[in-house]
Scaffold this motif. Structure first.
Motif, PDB file in Angstrom:
ATOM      1  N   TYR A  14       0.810  -1.222   0.000  1.00  0.00           N
ATOM      2  CA  TYR A  14       0.000   0.000   0.000  1.00  0.00           C
ATOM      3  C   TYR A  14       0.843   1.272   0.000  1.00  0.00           C
ATOM      4  O   TYR A  14       0.305   2.357   0.194  1.00  0.00           O
ATOM      5  CB  TYR A  14      -0.970  -0.001   1.178  1.00  0.00           C
ATOM      6  CG  TYR A  14      -2.015  -1.078   1.036  1.00  0.00           C
ATOM      7  CD1 TYR A  14      -3.096  -0.904   0.181  1.00  0.00           C
ATOM      8  CD2 TYR A  14      -1.894  -2.281   1.726  1.00  0.00           C
ATOM      9  CE1 TYR A  14      -4.043  -1.897   0.023  1.00  0.00           C
ATOM     10  CE2 TYR A  14      -2.843  -3.275   1.568  1.00  0.00           C
ATOM     11  CZ  TYR A  14      -3.903  -3.079   0.710  1.00  0.00           C
ATOM     12  OH  TYR A  14      -4.841  -4.080   0.550  1.00  0.00           O
ATOM     13  N   TYR A  73     -14.932  -8.573   3.339  1.00  0.00           N
ATOM     14  CA  TYR A  73     -13.510  -8.462   3.036  1.00  0.00           C
ATOM     15  C   TYR A  73     -12.798  -7.619   4.080  1.00  0.00           C
ATOM     16  O   TYR A  73     -13.389  -6.710   4.659  1.00  0.00           O
ATOM     17  CB  TYR A  73     -13.310  -7.812   1.664  1.00  0.00           C
ATOM     18  CG  TYR A  73     -13.936  -8.620   0.548  1.00  0.00           C
ATOM     19  CD1 TYR A  73     -13.338  -9.792   0.104  1.00  0.00           C
ATOM     20  CD2 TYR A  73     -15.129  -8.218  -0.049  1.00  0.00           C
ATOM     21  CE1 TYR A  73     -13.909 -10.548  -0.915  1.00  0.00           C
ATOM     22  CE2 TYR A  73     -15.709  -8.963  -1.065  1.00  0.00           C
ATOM     23  CZ  TYR A  73     -15.087 -10.129  -1.491  1.00  0.00           C
ATOM     24  OH  TYR A  73     -15.658 -10.867  -2.487  1.00  0.00           O
ATOM     25  N   TYR A  98     -10.304   2.551   4.082  1.00  0.00           N
ATOM     26  CA  TYR A  98     -10.018   2.093   2.730  1.00  0.00           C
ATOM     27  C   TYR A  98     -10.434   0.640   2.558  1.00  0.00           C
ATOM     28  O   TYR A  98     -10.339  -0.151   3.508  1.00  0.00           O
ATOM     29  CB  TYR A  98      -8.517   2.193   2.438  1.00  0.00           C
ATOM     30  CG  TYR A  98      -7.999   3.608   2.394  1.00  0.00           C
ATOM     31  CD1 TYR A  98      -7.990   4.319   1.206  1.00  0.00           C
ATOM     32  CD2 TYR A  98      -7.516   4.227   3.542  1.00  0.00           C
ATOM     33  CE1 TYR A  98      -7.506   5.627   1.154  1.00  0.00           C
ATOM     34  CE2 TYR A  98      -7.032   5.524   3.497  1.00  0.00           C
ATOM     35  CZ  TYR A  98      -7.033   6.206   2.307  1.00  0.00           C
ATOM     36  OH  TYR A  98      -6.569   7.492   2.257  1.00  0.00           O
ATOM     37  N   THR A  99     -10.846   0.307   1.342  1.00  0.00           N
ATOM     38  CA  THR A  99     -11.127  -1.096   1.022  1.00  0.00           C
ATOM     39  C   THR A  99      -9.805  -1.844   0.908  1.00  0.00           C
ATOM     40  O   THR A  99      -8.735  -1.232   0.845  1.00  0.00           O
ATOM     41  CB  THR A  99     -11.880  -1.228  -0.322  1.00  0.00           C
ATOM     42  OG1 THR A  99     -10.995  -0.787  -1.372  1.00  0.00           O
ATOM     43  CG2 THR A  99     -13.163  -0.418  -0.334  1.00  0.00           C
ATOM     44  N   ILE A 100      -9.871  -3.133   0.850  1.00  0.00           N
ATOM     45  CA  ILE A 100      -8.656  -3.935   0.721  1.00  0.00           C
ATOM     46  C   ILE A 100      -7.941  -3.652  -0.603  1.00  0.00           C
ATOM     47  O   ILE A 100      -6.741  -3.863  -0.734  1.00  0.00           O
ATOM     48  CB  ILE A 100      -8.967  -5.445   0.910  1.00  0.00           C
ATOM     49  CG1 ILE A 100      -7.701  -6.208   1.284  1.00  0.00           C
ATOM     50  CG2 ILE A 100      -9.649  -6.027  -0.299  1.00  0.00           C
ATOM     51  CD1 ILE A 100      -7.111  -5.817   2.610  1.00  0.00           C
ATOM     52  N   GLU A 101      -8.682  -3.093  -1.579  1.00  0.00           N
ATOM     53  CA  GLU A 101      -8.065  -2.702  -2.845  1.00  0.00           C
ATOM     54  C   GLU A 101      -7.368  -1.344  -2.745  1.00  0.00           C
ATOM     55  O   GLU A 101      -6.758  -0.876  -3.696  1.00  0.00           O
ATOM     56  CB  GLU A 101      -9.114  -2.641  -3.968  1.00  0.00           C
ATOM     57  CG  GLU A 101      -9.666  -3.988  -4.382  1.00  0.00           C
ATOM     58  CD  GLU A 101     -10.829  -4.436  -3.500  1.00  0.00           C
ATOM     59  OE1 GLU A 101     -11.437  -3.578  -2.815  1.00  0.00           O
ATOM     60  OE2 GLU A 101     -11.106  -5.640  -3.468  1.00  0.00           O
ATOM     61  N   GLU A 103      -8.996   1.568  -2.090  1.00  0.00           N
ATOM     62  CA  GLU A 103      -9.910   2.639  -2.491  1.00  0.00           C
ATOM     63  C   GLU A 103     -10.552   3.269  -1.255  1.00  0.00           C
ATOM     64  O   GLU A 103     -10.935   2.567  -0.316  1.00  0.00           O
ATOM     65  CB  GLU A 103     -11.015   2.087  -3.401  1.00  0.00           C
ATOM     66  CG  GLU A 103     -10.507   1.477  -4.690  1.00  0.00           C
ATOM     67  CD  GLU A 103      -9.882   2.492  -5.617  1.00  0.00           C
ATOM     68  OE1 GLU A 103     -10.397   3.633  -5.683  1.00  0.00           O
ATOM     69  OE2 GLU A 103      -8.878   2.149  -6.266  1.00  0.00           O
ATOM     70  N   SER A 105     -13.132   4.442   1.219  1.00  0.00           N
ATOM     71  CA  SER A 105     -14.440   3.873   1.496  1.00  0.00           C
ATOM     72  C   SER A 105     -15.299   4.801   2.355  1.00  0.00           C
ATOM     73  O   SER A 105     -16.466   5.006   2.081  1.00  0.00           O
ATOM     74  CB  SER A 105     -14.256   2.528   2.200  1.00  0.00           C
ATOM     75  OG  SER A 105     -15.478   2.005   2.637  1.00  0.00           O
TER      76      SER A 105
END
Length: 119
Positions: A14, A73, A98-101, A103, A105
């Motif tokens: 990240y 997730y 943040y999402t696990i991707e 992004e 949230s």
């Protein structure tokens, strides 16, 4: 894999230093524009003529949330604090989720010591 390995993997995946820096910049920009967003109410109610822009933005930690019963997730939060300029005691928190991707949230802002209504 131990927690040090997990930390190293997270920091690399990240781009931790950049994520931390961008989160602080994002929050400072929100504070600079607080008269036009939801932070206005807090800015208008600070004691002793202080304004949010007078407080010190400081990185606290990253919270990695896994195995959350309400989420399918994993996700993580960058946790920041606003410190009083004289006491350097955290007055407010600001968490960016943040999402696990990676992004954005959600975001959370709150008073560390909520005011008690006077009767």
């Amino acid at each position: 894999m131990d927690l040090n390995d997990l930390q190293k993997y997270f920091n690399e995946a990240y781009h931790f230093e950049k994520l931390k820096e961008n989160s602080i910049i994002f929050f400072k920009e929100m504070i600079d524009n607080c008269q036009n967003n939801y932070l206005k109410e807090e800015d208008d109610h600070l004691p002793d003529g202080l304004k949010l822009k007078d407080l010190i933005v400081e990185y606290k930690c990253i919270e990695l949330i896994i195995n959350d019963r309400n989420r399918l997730y994993p996700f993580f939060r960058v946790c920041l604090e606003l410190l009083h300029p004289k006491t350097e005691i955290a007055e407010y928190y600001y968490d960016i989720e943040y999402t696990i991707e990676g992004e954005l949230s959600d975001e959370y802002f709150g008073n560390k010591f909520p005011r008690i209504a006077k009767s």
